[in-house]
Motif scaffolding. Structure first.
Motif, PDB file in Angstrom:
ATOM      1  N   ASP A  70      -2.276 -16.790   1.628  1.00 14.38           N
ATOM      2  CA  ASP A  70      -1.761 -16.645   2.991  1.00 14.38           C
ATOM      3  C   ASP A  70      -2.156 -15.292   3.582  1.00 14.38           C
ATOM      4  O   ASP A  70      -2.516 -15.202   4.764  1.00 14.38           O
ATOM      5  N   ALA A  71      -2.079 -14.253   2.780  1.00 12.84           N
ATOM      6  CA  ALA A  71      -2.458 -12.923   3.255  1.00 12.84           C
ATOM      7  C   ALA A  71      -3.929 -12.880   3.646  1.00 12.84           C
ATOM      8  O   ALA A  71      -4.301 -12.274   4.657  1.00 12.84           O
ATOM      9  N   GLY A 115      -5.566 -12.395   7.435  1.00 17.09           N
ATOM     10  CA  GLY A 115      -6.445 -11.251   7.633  1.00 17.09           C
ATOM     11  C   GLY A 115      -5.815  -9.926   7.241  1.00 17.09           C
ATOM     12  O   GLY A 115      -6.249  -8.856   7.684  1.00 17.09           O
ATOM     13  N   ASN A 116      -4.788  -9.982   6.386  1.00 22.10           N
ATOM     14  CA  ASN A 116      -4.097  -8.761   5.970  1.00 22.10           C
ATOM     15  C   ASN A 116      -5.008  -7.826   5.182  1.00 22.10           C
ATOM     16  O   ASN A 116      -5.778  -8.268   4.336  1.00 22.10           O
ATOM     17  N   GLN A 117      -4.876  -6.550   5.465  1.00 17.29           N
ATOM     18  CA  GLN A 117      -5.484  -5.514   4.641  1.00 17.29           C
ATOM     19  C   GLN A 117      -4.447  -4.859   3.742  1.00 17.29           C
ATOM     20  O   GLN A 117      -4.783  -4.296   2.699  1.00 17.29           O
ATOM     21  N   TYR A 118      -3.189  -4.932   4.185  1.00 19.71           N
ATOM     22  CA  TYR A 118      -2.070  -4.353   3.448  1.00 19.71           C
ATOM     23  C   TYR A 118      -0.936  -5.364   3.375  1.00 19.71           C
ATOM     24  O   TYR A 118      -0.662  -6.067   4.344  1.00 19.71           O
ATOM     25  N   VAL A 119      -0.280  -5.414   2.214  1.00 15.52           N
ATOM     26  CA  VAL A 119       0.915  -6.226   2.033  1.00 15.52           C
ATOM     27  C   VAL A 119       1.940  -5.366   1.306  1.00 15.52           C
ATOM     28  O   VAL A 119       1.625  -4.761   0.271  1.00 15.52           O
ATOM     29  N   ALA A 120       3.157  -5.295   1.840  1.00 17.16           N
ATOM     30  CA  ALA A 120       4.197  -4.479   1.233  1.00 17.16           C
ATOM     31  C   ALA A 120       5.455  -5.295   0.981  1.00 17.16           C
ATOM     32  O   ALA A 120       5.831  -6.136   1.804  1.00 17.16           O
ATOM     33  N   VAL A 121       6.094  -5.055  -0.137  1.00 13.05           N
ATOM     34  CA  VAL A 121       7.411  -5.621  -0.401  1.00 13.05           C
ATOM     35  C   VAL A 121       8.412  -4.843   0.450  1.00 13.05           C
ATOM     36  O   VAL A 121       8.497  -3.620   0.341  1.00 13.05           O
ATOM     37  N   ALA A 180      -8.238  -9.751  -4.374  1.00 12.38           N
ATOM     38  CA  ALA A 180      -8.569 -10.382  -3.087  1.00 12.38           C
ATOM     39  C   ALA A 180      -8.935  -9.352  -2.027  1.00 12.38           C
ATOM     40  O   ALA A 180      -9.117  -9.705  -0.858  1.00 12.38           O
ATOM     41  N   GLY A 181      -9.012  -8.087  -2.418  1.00 10.24           N
ATOM     42  CA  GLY A 181      -9.389  -7.044  -1.474  1.00 10.24           C
ATOM     43  C   GLY A 181      -8.265  -6.572  -0.582  1.00 10.24           C
ATOM     44  O   GLY A 181      -8.500  -6.025   0.487  1.00 10.24           O
ATOM     45  N   ILE A 182      -7.004  -6.745  -1.027  1.00  7.11           N
ATOM     46  CA  ILE A 182      -5.835  -6.395  -0.226  1.00  7.11           C
ATOM     47  C   ILE A 182      -5.020  -5.341  -0.962  1.00  7.11           C
ATOM     48  O   ILE A 182      -4.743  -5.482  -2.162  1.00  7.11           O
ATOM     49  N   ARG A 183      -4.621  -4.283  -0.262  1.00 10.70           N
ATOM     50  CA  ARG A 183      -3.772  -3.255  -0.844  1.00 10.70           C
ATOM     51  C   ARG A 183      -2.323  -3.741  -0.878  1.00 10.70           C
ATOM     52  O   ARG A 183      -1.843  -4.363   0.077  1.00 10.70           O
ATOM     53  N   PHE A 184      -1.622  -3.418  -1.960  1.00 13.57           N
ATOM     54  CA  PHE A 184      -0.257  -3.901  -2.155  1.00 13.57           C
ATOM     55  C   PHE A 184       0.676  -2.712  -2.355  1.00 13.57           C
ATOM     56  O   PHE A 184       0.347  -1.767  -3.073  1.00 13.57           O
TER      57      PHE A 184
END
Length: 289
Positions: free
Chosen positions: A124-125, A129-135, A163-167
């Motif tokens: 989904d991220a 098109g997310n570059q960042y995902v945060a809890v 997947a190339g996304i910062r968490f």
């Protein structure tokens, strides 16, 4: 609470805000005058408009009734980036279509690591098109539980990184209150891989906890990649950016070398969500230091 799952009830948990700052450390984050807080300080530094975003939780009462019209209004204000907090009944692909239609990019999202299968969250991220995902929120009674949660953050971060996304993790104030002599925020910092897990620093909650945002930034450099920008009156009321006493120019000046990716407007309980969105954008776009 021992579950890190994000729910709407958790997100709305803090309608009653705390009082005066604890101690003198946070006093350094407060402006010396209303003029400074309003962004009247002279200078030539500025926030690129391409780095200004807004947390859509701020507009949830509008999005629950009309997603497309709300996105249209945000684009008209000038926003080109948003941070997600759910898709309001749409699939990720459908929400992405609406964003694209109105020239918006969901560069960031708030996602609980228990919101679904990890591979689905990553998918989904990517779709959004997310570059960042945060809890966005977690709370536990013991340091042992916080350590377990930190391990979960690192494992989730590995999947998102592939997947190339910062968490990362987004703070409130309780992470800075000691449990058995240890701050949960320190546990997260020490027990997660700094190459994998970043911090989205909520400036309101950091100041409300009596912390100095500049010292947090420096102490965890270069892990702070995003700011949540929401303001605070001297007696602890949450207000629109620029309407309170947090010294945003001072914070931004002291941390500008960090090359933050985004400055994200937010208000947990706005009386006028679009008014908050407009005030926040205009404040950040016109701020100089």
């Amino acid at each position: 609470m021992s579950d890190s799952r994000l729910t709407n009830s958790q997100l709305s948990r803090r309608t009653a805000l705390r009082g005066l700052l604890a101690g003198t450390v946070a006093a350094g984050a407060l402006a010396g005058s209303a003029g400074v807080a309003a962004g009247s300080s002279a200078g030539w530094r500025r926030i690129p408009r391409s780095k200004i975003s807004i947390q859509l939780y701020t507009l949830r009462t509008l999005l629950e009734h009309d997603v497309e019209d709300t996105l249209r209004e945000l684009a008209a204000i000038g926003y080109r980036k948003v941070e997600m907090a759910g898709t309001y009944g749409y699939s990720a692909a459908e929400f992405r279509e609406l964003l694209d239609k109105h020239g918006l990019r969901a560069t960031s999202s708030h996602v609980g690591i228990d919101d679904g299968p990890l591979d689905s969250l990553v998918e989904d991220a990517q779709t959004l098109g997310n570059q960042y995902v945060a809890v966005p929120f977690a709370d536990f009674d013991t340091i042992a539980e916080w350590r377990t949660f930190a391990d979960q953050l690192t494992e989730a971060a590995k999947a998102f990184r592939a997947a190339g996304i910062r968490f990362g993790y987004h703070n409130h104030d309780h992470e800075f209150r000691e449990i058995s002599g240890t701050k949960p925020f320190d546990v997260i910092a020490e027990c997660t891989d700094p190459r994998l897990v970043y911090f989205e620093l909520d400036l309101f909650w950091a100041v409300d906890a009596g912390e100095d945002p500049v010292e947090l930034f420096r102490g965890h450099f270069p892990r702070v990649r995003q700011y949540h920008v929401k303001d605070r009156t001297a007696d602890g009321e949450m207000v629109d950016p620029g309407a309170g006493v947090i010294d945003f120019p001072g914070i931004f000046r002291a941390t500008q070398h960090g090359r933050l990716a985004e400055y994200i407007v937010e208000h947990d309980e706005p009386t006028d969500p679009l008014g908050t969105a407009r005030a926040g954008y205009e404040y950040l776009a016109n701020l100089r230091w």
